[in-house]
Design a protein around this motif. Structure first.
Motif, PDB file in Angstrom:
ATOM      1  N   THR A  35       0.814  -1.061  -0.029  1.00  0.00           N
ATOM      2  CA  THR A  35      -0.246   0.130   0.030  1.00  0.00           C
ATOM      3  C   THR A  35       0.739   1.225   0.095  1.00  0.00           C
ATOM      4  O   THR A  35       1.680   1.392   0.792  1.00  0.00           O
ATOM      5  CB  THR A  35      -0.982   0.231   0.987  1.00  0.00           C
ATOM      6  N   VAL A  36       0.668   2.121  -0.887  1.00  0.00           N
ATOM      7  CA  VAL A  36       1.361   3.304  -1.145  1.00  0.00           C
ATOM      8  C   VAL A  36       0.490   4.564  -1.273  1.00  0.00           C
ATOM      9  O   VAL A  36      -0.804   4.230  -1.658  1.00  0.00           O
ATOM     10  CB  VAL A  36       2.390   3.317  -2.297  1.00  0.00           C
ATOM     11  N   ARG A  37       1.011   5.629  -1.024  1.00  0.00           N
ATOM     12  CA  ARG A  37       0.212   6.911  -1.369  1.00  0.00           C
ATOM     13  C   ARG A  37       1.153   7.589  -2.706  1.00  0.00           C
ATOM     14  O   ARG A  37       2.151   7.894  -2.364  1.00  0.00           O
ATOM     15  CB  ARG A  37       0.458   7.853  -0.216  1.00  0.00           C
ATOM     16  N   TYR A  60       1.383  10.958  -4.454  1.00  0.00           N
ATOM     17  CA  TYR A  60       0.821  12.363  -4.343  1.00  0.00           C
ATOM     18  C   TYR A  60       1.848  13.263  -5.353  1.00  0.00           C
ATOM     19  O   TYR A  60       2.574  12.798  -5.619  1.00  0.00           O
ATOM     20  CB  TYR A  60       0.809  12.908  -2.912  1.00  0.00           C
ATOM     21  N   THR A  90      -3.017  14.134  -2.947  1.00  0.00           N
ATOM     22  CA  THR A  90      -2.882  12.774  -2.997  1.00  0.00           C
ATOM     23  C   THR A  90      -3.958  12.432  -4.256  1.00  0.00           C
ATOM     24  O   THR A  90      -4.691  12.885  -4.423  1.00  0.00           O
ATOM     25  CB  THR A  90      -3.457  12.189  -1.705  1.00  0.00           C
ATOM     26  N   TYR A 117      -4.297   6.146  -3.159  1.00  0.00           N
ATOM     27  CA  TYR A 117      -3.812   5.428  -2.035  1.00  0.00           C
ATOM     28  C   TYR A 117      -4.278   3.941  -2.146  1.00  0.00           C
ATOM     29  O   TYR A 117      -5.585   3.554  -2.391  1.00  0.00           O
ATOM     30  CB  TYR A 117      -4.596   6.045  -0.940  1.00  0.00           C
ATOM     31  N   ALA A 128      -0.615   2.348  -8.413  1.00  0.00           N
ATOM     32  CA  ALA A 128      -0.003   3.622  -8.495  1.00  0.00           C
ATOM     33  C   ALA A 128       1.044   3.918  -9.302  1.00  0.00           C
ATOM     34  O   ALA A 128       0.712   5.277 -10.016  1.00  0.00           O
ATOM     35  CB  ALA A 128       0.574   3.837  -6.956  1.00  0.00           C
ATOM     36  N   LEU A 164       5.938   8.753  -4.189  1.00  0.00           N
ATOM     37  CA  LEU A 164       5.510   7.587  -3.694  1.00  0.00           C
ATOM     38  C   LEU A 164       5.750   7.294  -2.128  1.00  0.00           C
ATOM     39  O   LEU A 164       6.963   7.425  -2.032  1.00  0.00           O
ATOM     40  CB  LEU A 164       5.714   6.319  -4.420  1.00  0.00           C
ATOM     41  N   THR A 197       5.595   4.908   1.068  1.00  0.00           N
ATOM     42  CA  THR A 197       5.226   3.653   1.968  1.00  0.00           C
ATOM     43  C   THR A 197       4.980   4.005   3.348  1.00  0.00           C
ATOM     44  O   THR A 197       5.246   5.112   3.822  1.00  0.00           O
ATOM     45  CB  THR A 197       6.286   2.622   1.620  1.00  0.00           C
ATOM     46  N   ASP A 198       4.772   2.971   4.292  1.00  0.00           N
ATOM     47  CA  ASP A 198       4.789   3.364   5.662  1.00  0.00           C
ATOM     48  C   ASP A 198       6.271   3.638   6.203  1.00  0.00           C
ATOM     49  O   ASP A 198       6.295   4.169   7.293  1.00  0.00           O
ATOM     50  CB  ASP A 198       4.124   2.384   6.419  1.00  0.00           C
TER      51      ASP A 198
END
Length: 67
Positions: free
Chosen positions: A9-11, A13, A26, A29, A35, A52, A54-55
């Protein structure tokens, strides 16, 4: 970007470079694989400001595809 995988899982933006300090918008997500597809469909001027996250890491989209 640290080791990751297509379903991580990535964002995704866009960081604008507006003179007033810019803003992060963004675009997506979800899974890294999606993505990347969304990012490649953006115009070049937008791709220049894509990141991009990640956590545990953040990488510029263009750095990721060039590396």
């Amino acid at each position: 970007m640290r080791t990751t995988y297509g379903s991580a899982t990535v964002r995704l933006y866009h960081l604008s470079d507006a003179q007033e300090g810019g803003a992060a918008t963004t675009l997506f997500y979800g899974p890294l694989s999606e993505a990347m597809l969304i990012a490649e469909q953006q115009p070049q001027d937008v791709q220049d400001g894509l990141f991009l996250a990640t956590d545990n890491d953040v990488v510029a989209y263009l750095d990721l595809i060039e590396g």
